[in-house]
Design a protein around this motif. Structure first.
Motif, PDB file in Angstrom:
ATOM      1  N   HIS A   1       0.880  -1.194   0.000  1.00  0.00           N
ATOM      2  CA  HIS A   1       0.000   0.000   0.000  1.00  0.00           C
ATOM      3  C   HIS A   1       0.902   1.224   0.000  1.00  0.00           C
ATOM      4  CE1 HIS A   1      -3.743  -2.164   1.071  1.00  0.00           C
ATOM      5  NE2 HIS A   1      -2.995  -2.901   1.863  1.00  0.00           N
TER       6      HIS A   1
ATOM      7  N   HIS B   1     -10.277  -8.936   1.769  1.00  0.00           N
ATOM      8  CA  HIS B   1      -9.851  -8.776   3.168  1.00  0.00           C
ATOM      9  C   HIS B   1     -11.013  -9.307   4.006  1.00  0.00           C
ATOM     10  CE1 HIS B   1      -8.189  -5.939   6.522  1.00  0.00           C
ATOM     11  NE2 HIS B   1      -9.074  -6.774   7.060  1.00  0.00           N
TER      12      HIS B   1
ATOM     13  N   HIS C   1      -3.736 -11.700   3.325  1.00  0.00           N
ATOM     14  CA  HIS C   1      -3.182 -11.713   4.694  1.00  0.00           C
ATOM     15  C   HIS C   1      -3.905 -12.621   5.701  1.00  0.00           C
ATOM     16  CE1 HIS C   1      -6.271  -8.692   5.435  1.00  0.00           C
ATOM     17  NE2 HIS C   1      -5.576  -7.664   4.998  1.00  0.00           N
TER      18      HIS C   1
ATOM     19  N   CYS D   1       2.410  -1.043   4.786  1.00  0.00           N
ATOM     20  CA  CYS D   1       1.544   0.135   4.908  1.00  0.00           C
ATOM     21  C   CYS D   1       2.005   0.947   6.131  1.00  0.00           C
ATOM     22  CB  CYS D   1       0.095  -0.338   5.058  1.00  0.00           C
ATOM     23  SG  CYS D   1      -1.091   1.015   5.020  1.00  0.00           S
TER      24      CYS D   1
ATOM     25  N   GLY E   1      -1.512  -0.515  10.127  1.00  0.00           N
ATOM     26  CA  GLY E   1      -0.542  -0.923   9.115  1.00  0.00           C
ATOM     27  C   GLY E   1       0.875  -0.703   9.587  1.00  0.00           C
TER      28      GLY E   1
END
Ligand code: URP
Ligand code: ZN
Length: 463
Positions: free
Chosen positions: A60, A181, A238, A317, A338
Motif C-alpha cells: 500500500h 480482506h 493476509h 503500509c 498498518g
C-alpha cells in the motif's frame, strides 16, 4: 546488451542446477553448463543462489487512510522493496471518494506511480460499492490489464455479502481474481466498543477485539459465497490464523476450487505479545488482522509446506510512530492501521523458512515469486528464470548473516517491526530486466525505471 552470470546455482520451483545464465536485452536467453559469448559482460555469482525475482503482490504505497497517508510513496516504497530483494510489486489501491467510478482510483494511481516507481508495478483495483456500472467497468478493466480487484468485509467501504456475491459472479465470467480482506466487521465493531467502554484502550485490545474466529468466520462465509458463484478465482489476503486455515482445508476437502491463500511475513514471525511493549511501542504493530500466537505462526508455516498457502506478501503500509502514538495512545481504535515490511520480506522468508528448514528452497521460489506471478497474471514474464522471461533475479549468499536495523533500511517510517532480528542469507545483487539495480546493499537504479505492467488474465489450474 548481453550479460552472463557465471558460477551460480540457478533455482526454480523444480530444482537447482549449477549453470550459467545468459541475458540479452533484458530477458533470459539461455541457461547452460558453460555459455561462451565474446561480447557479454560477465557477473561472477561466486557460488551464490540465483533466484527468480521475488514479487510482493500486497503493498500500500502512498495510501490515504482517513486523515493520514502511508509514508512510503511509490519511489521510496519501491526503492526499499528493491534493496530488500523484491523486483516487482502489485499495489492495492486505496478507497476513493464515495461513489466514485472504478476508474477514478486507477487514474489517481497512475499519477502517483508513473515516473516514480523504481520497480515494475501493477495495481489491484478496489471496489467500494457495487452496481451495474461498477460491474461493467470492473469486467472491462479485468480484460484490459487489471485482472485483480479487492473487496473489503470491514472498514467504511466494506461490501455486504450480496454485493460480494454479485462481484464473484461477475469475476467468474471474465476469469479475473477477486481478492478479499476477510474479517467480521460487526463482531469486531461490537468488541471494540465494549473494550473502550470498559477503559481497555491499550494496543493489546486491538488484537483482542479481532479474535481468530472473526477472520475464520469471514473466510468460511466467503468460501460459501464463492460456491454459489461457481468458484471464481478467490484470493484471500493476509490470512493470519490457524482457524482460517482449518476452514480453507475443510472447504478444499469438500470440493471448493480456485481458493488462493496469501499470508504475510509478520504473521509467520511475530506474535501478539508485541502489543504489550512499553512506551507505546506496541502501537507500531497495530495492523489488521493483528499479530496472533506462536501456534498460528507454526500453522501458517505448515500450510505453506502443504501448499495451502500459495503466496507470502507484506501488506506494507507504514505510518510514523509519532502519528501512531498521537492517534492511538489513548485509544487503540484511533491508531492508523498498518506497518512497514517490504524490505525485510525476502530475507525473513529465506532465513526463517529455508535456512531453518521450515520450507524447501523450491517452496521459497513458489511463494515469493512463481505463485504471485501466476495468480496475478504476470507469468511467464515474471516469476521464473526460463528463456524468454524478464531477467529479474537476485543473488542470495547463504553464508552471510545480518541483523535488521532501521539505519540500514530505506523506507520512511523510521522503524522496523523486526529491529534486532537476526537472519541468515544476504542479498548480494538485485537485477531488473537485465539491469543491476542493487549491489551489496547499494541502490543503483533510478526513479522512474519501473514500468507499469498490464497484466494478463491468469491461467490457473482449478484446485
Ligand atoms: O492494517 C492494515 N493492514 N492496513 C492496510 C489496509 C489493509 O487492511 O490491508
Ligand atoms: Zn493490505
Amino acid at each position: 546488451m548481453k550479460t552472463i552470470i557465471r558460477n551460480g546455482v540457478v533455482v526454480d520451483s523444480e530444482g537447482s542446477v549449477r549453470a550459467d545464465l545468459l541475458i540479452e536485452d533484458g530477458k533470459i536467453s539461455a541457461i547452460g553448463s558453460h555459455i561462451e559469448e565474446m561480447d557479454a559482460e560477465v557477473i561472477d555469482a561466486g557460488g551464490k543462489l540465483i533466484l527468480p525475482g521475488p514479487i510482493d503482490v500486497h503493498t500500500h504505497f502512498d495510501l490515504q487512510a482517513g486523515p493520514l497517508r502511508a509514508v512510503d510513496d511509490f519511489y521510496q516504497g519501491t526503492l526499499a522493496a528493491a534493496c530488500g530483494g523484491t523486483t516487482t510489486i502489485v499495489d492495492h489501491m486505496a478507497f476513493g471518494p464515495k461513489d466514485c467510478p472504478v476508474g477514478h482510483q486507477l487514474k489517481e494511481y497512475h499519477r502517483l506511480a508513473d515516473g516514480n516507481a523504481v520497480l515494475d508495478y501493477g495495481f489491484h483495483g478496489v471496489l467500494q460499492h457495487v452496481d451495474k456500472k461498477v460491474l461493467e467497468d470492473m469486467e472491462n478493466l479485468i480484460l484490459s490489464g487489471i485482472p485483480s480487484f479487492k473487496a473489503y468485509m470491514t472498514y467504511d467501504f466494506r461490501l455486504p455479502d450480496d454485493e460480494i456475491l454479485r462481484v464473484m459472479q461477475s469475476v467468474k465470467k471474465t476469469g479475473g481474481v477477486l481478492t478479499v480482506h476477510a474479517e467480521n466487521h460487526q463482531v469486531i465493531g461490537h468488541l471494540r466498543k465494549k473494550f473502550v467502554e470498559e477503559g481497555k484502550t491499550g494496543a493489546i485490545y486491538h488484537a483482542k477485539s479481532r479474535p481468530a474466529h472473526t477472520e475464520a468466520e469471514a473466510v468460511g462465509r466467503l468460501i460459501h459465497l464463492s460456491a454459489m458463484a461457481d468458484y471464481p478465482n478467490l484470493y484471500l489476503v493476509h490470512i493470519s490464523t490457524k482457524e482460517s486455515l482449518m476452514e480453507i482445508r475443510k472447504a478444499r476437502q469438500n470440493g471448493a476450487k480456485n481458493v488462493y491463500v496469501e499470508t504475510c511475513t509478520q504473521y509467520l514471525t511475530l506474535t501478539e505479545d508485541k502489543y504489550l511493549l512499553p512506551e507505546h511501542e506496541g502501537l507500531k504493530y497495530v495492523m489488521s488482522p493483528p499479530l496472533r500466537t506462536q501456534e498460528d505462526c507454526d500453522a501458517l508455516w505448515e500450510a505453506i509446506g502443504e501448499g495451502l498457502v500459495s503466496v507470502v506478501g507484506t501488506d506494507h503500509c507504514p505510518f510514523f510512530f509519532e502519528d501512531k502514538v498521537k492517534y492511538g495512545a489513548d485509544d487503540f481504535t484511533h491508531c492508523p492501521n498498518g506497518g512497514p515490511g517490504v524490505e525485510e520480506r525476502v530475507r525473513l522468508l529465506f532465513s526463517e523458512g529455508v535456512m531453518k528448514k521450515r520450507i524447501t528452497l523450491q517452496k521459497f521460489v513458489e511463494v515469493s515469486s512463481l505463485n504471485p506471478a501466476r495468480i496475478m497474471g504476470l507469468y511467464p514474464k515474471k516469476g521464473t528464470l526460463r528463456p524468454g522471461s524478464d531477467a529479474d533475479l537476485i543473488l542470495m549468499d547463504t553464508k552471510k548473516t545480518g541483523v535488521f536495523h532501521q539505519e540500514h533500511l530505506h523506507g520512511n517510517a523510521g522503524y522496523s517491526l523486526y529491529e534486532g532480528y537476526a537472519y541468515t542469507g544476504e542479498i548480494g545483487l538485485v537485477m531488473q530486466r537485465g539491469k543491476v539495480i542493487v549491489k551489496d546493499g547499494k541502490f543503483l537504479g533510478n526513479r522512474g525505471d519501473g514500468e507499469f505492467m498490464s497484466r494478463d488474465i491468469p491461467e490457473l489450474e482449478s484446485k
